[in-house]
Write a protein that holds these residues in place. Sequence first.
Motif, PDB file in Angstrom:
ATOM      1  N   SER A  46       0.827  -1.212   0.000  1.00  0.00           N
ATOM      2  CA  SER A  46       0.000   0.000   0.000  1.00  0.00           C
ATOM      3  C   SER A  46       0.860   1.260   0.000  1.00  0.00           C
ATOM      4  O   SER A  46       0.452   2.302  -0.527  1.00  0.00           O
ATOM      5  N   THR A  47       2.043   1.160   0.581  1.00  0.00           N
ATOM      6  CA  THR A  47       2.962   2.300   0.560  1.00  0.00           C
ATOM      7  C   THR A  47       3.376   2.629  -0.872  1.00  0.00           C
ATOM      8  O   THR A  47       3.556   3.790  -1.227  1.00  0.00           O
ATOM      9  N   LYS A  62       0.813   4.915  -2.377  1.00  0.00           N
ATOM     10  CA  LYS A  62       0.896   6.291  -1.889  1.00  0.00           C
ATOM     11  C   LYS A  62       2.070   7.040  -2.505  1.00  0.00           C
ATOM     12  O   LYS A  62       1.996   8.242  -2.757  1.00  0.00           O
ATOM     13  N   LEU A 110       1.234  10.956  -2.459  1.00  0.00           N
ATOM     14  CA  LEU A 110       0.671  11.300  -1.163  1.00  0.00           C
ATOM     15  C   LEU A 110       1.785  11.339  -0.133  1.00  0.00           C
ATOM     16  O   LEU A 110       1.625  11.917   0.946  1.00  0.00           O
ATOM     17  N   PRO A 154      -8.843   4.520  -3.303  1.00  0.00           N
ATOM     18  CA  PRO A 154      -8.468   3.798  -2.085  1.00  0.00           C
ATOM     19  C   PRO A 154      -9.434   2.674  -1.763  1.00  0.00           C
ATOM     20  O   PRO A 154     -10.487   2.525  -2.404  1.00  0.00           O
TER      21      PRO A 154
END
Length: 616
Positions: free
Chosen positions: A414-415, A418, A423, A454
Amino acid sequence: MSARTVEEVETEDEQLGHGTAMDSGDDIAAMETIRRGIEVSPELKEGLRGTLLLALLASVGQVVVPIVVQQTLDRGLNGPNGPDVAFTTLMGVVAAAAILVTSGAAYLMTKRLFTTSERGLATLRIKAFRHVHDLPLLTQNTERRGVLVSRVTSDVDQVSQFLVFGGLFFIISVGQVLIATVVMLFYSWQLAVVVWVCFAPLFLSLRYFQRKLSHAYGVVRRQVGVMLAAISEPVVGAAVVRSYAVEKRTQDRIDEAIDEYKAASTRAQGFTVISFSLGGISAGLANAGVLIVGIWLGPAFGLWGGEMTAGEVLAFAFLVTLFVGPVQMGTQILTDAQNAIAGWRRVIGILDTPADLVDPGPDGELLPRGPIDVRLEGVSFAYPGGPLVLRDVDLDIDAGRRVAVVGETGSGKSTVAKLLTRLMDPLEGAVLLDGIDVRRIRQESLRRSVVLVPQEGFLFDDTITANVRYGRLDATEADIRASADELGLGDWLAGLPRGLDTQVGQRGESLSAGERQLVALLRAHLADPDLLVLDEATSAVDPALEMRIGRALERLMSGRTSVTIAHRMSTAESADEVVVVDRGRIVQRGPHAELVAQEGSVYAGLHASWVAQQAS
């Protein structure tokens, strides 16, 4: 919170610098805070000279009446030739004119102060709110939402109240005290000395109380944020509170936050009461001293080389009232000022917090429209205070490819999403889109070309139309319906009570989890991105909709680069390529069929576990 706990909070604040970057403004001195506040809100300086001139006029008008009383008594009523009606009438007209001028000047000054203060504070609110959006997600996540909200609402309101009302009385009071002192010296320097000696203890202690109040109200403003957070969280999570029957525990937490605020506020008000009491004592001593010493200086005694008339003694009594009132009001102004300055510091603390994700603006580069190729070069990342979650990651994704990123929970997948959507920025290495470092791309261009969907698409308390238009603000209803038809969602929209005009409620709670995801997908489709990043956007969709959404996603991803953070292997199976992340590193890469055939590999284990789970 007990008094002991409040002291512990104060001690901890002193030792830790108040804990967060956004509290660093608490160390700014009072005058420096005001200077920085005016610098941030330059409207506060507009027309200041005119306002001060009006304040001077209002203050001068206040002392005209005591002088008129003295002249009327000594020359108009007790003159050497008896009462002088003409002179007495003239003094009455002068007093009336002075009152009219004073009232008019005070009105204009109040209006100007109110207008400039509200304009300046509107600018402060806007800048603070915009800067909150510029802060990195990591910084936002370290602050409870109620605390952030209090900084741009309650704290600014305290500043507003002080500038409009406290600032008004402060300007008038200072002018009134100075002018009253000058006139008192003209009438009797001895009585002027008596008044100032009576108020000397209060004046000498102001610096001490200013420091105490500043620190005490700093704690109060922080506790306001804590209290708002404690109250707002259970409101948003009311369903969870009721489902788990934790109303009492939740109420206890709210009660504790309220008690903490009460204790901090009571402690601060304690210093206010002491300073206000000193003002009252000083005023009483000054009035008594003027009467006693005035009698000694009068015609009957004429001590110390003075012989004051009855009119002069009475005028001096009026002047003492003009002196005492502002000084006593000053103690309350001091309290309001410290409360306001504490709030001002917290807002400035937001503005002084670095915005890590800096928009290069006009100097930045523009992404060309069309499928984007992606490259991660030596990317490493860690959350504050934690270990690296990505370690020296290298990854190339060709334009137009559909890539699924898989891995166990906490592996760092998930990083990656981003970082691709900026983000967050990597600690080391670079994220390149079409060969351009994302840090050099204009935010406007980046947000037009790259869209993240998301896991839980956030919806605002408005209609479906308004929420979908966040994808493209100029979209018409026809555009939205066409987009919905292309995704195969036209019949779903038609089945809603009010179609596109259906209200979604706060955070979309009027819709099911699956329906919220449908709105998020529709929003992304309308945005027409060149790089689509999905954090398993269909994970909350029920099986009946999953196949239709899968077909819609096929069309949505057609002709553009897509990266899906996959939590289910069915998503990986349909991708052109699978990237396997394990403990922050890319350990496998290739088509699903090739990776699943590698016995003993990380991907083969993940897939086998998922198959077993589906079968159970």
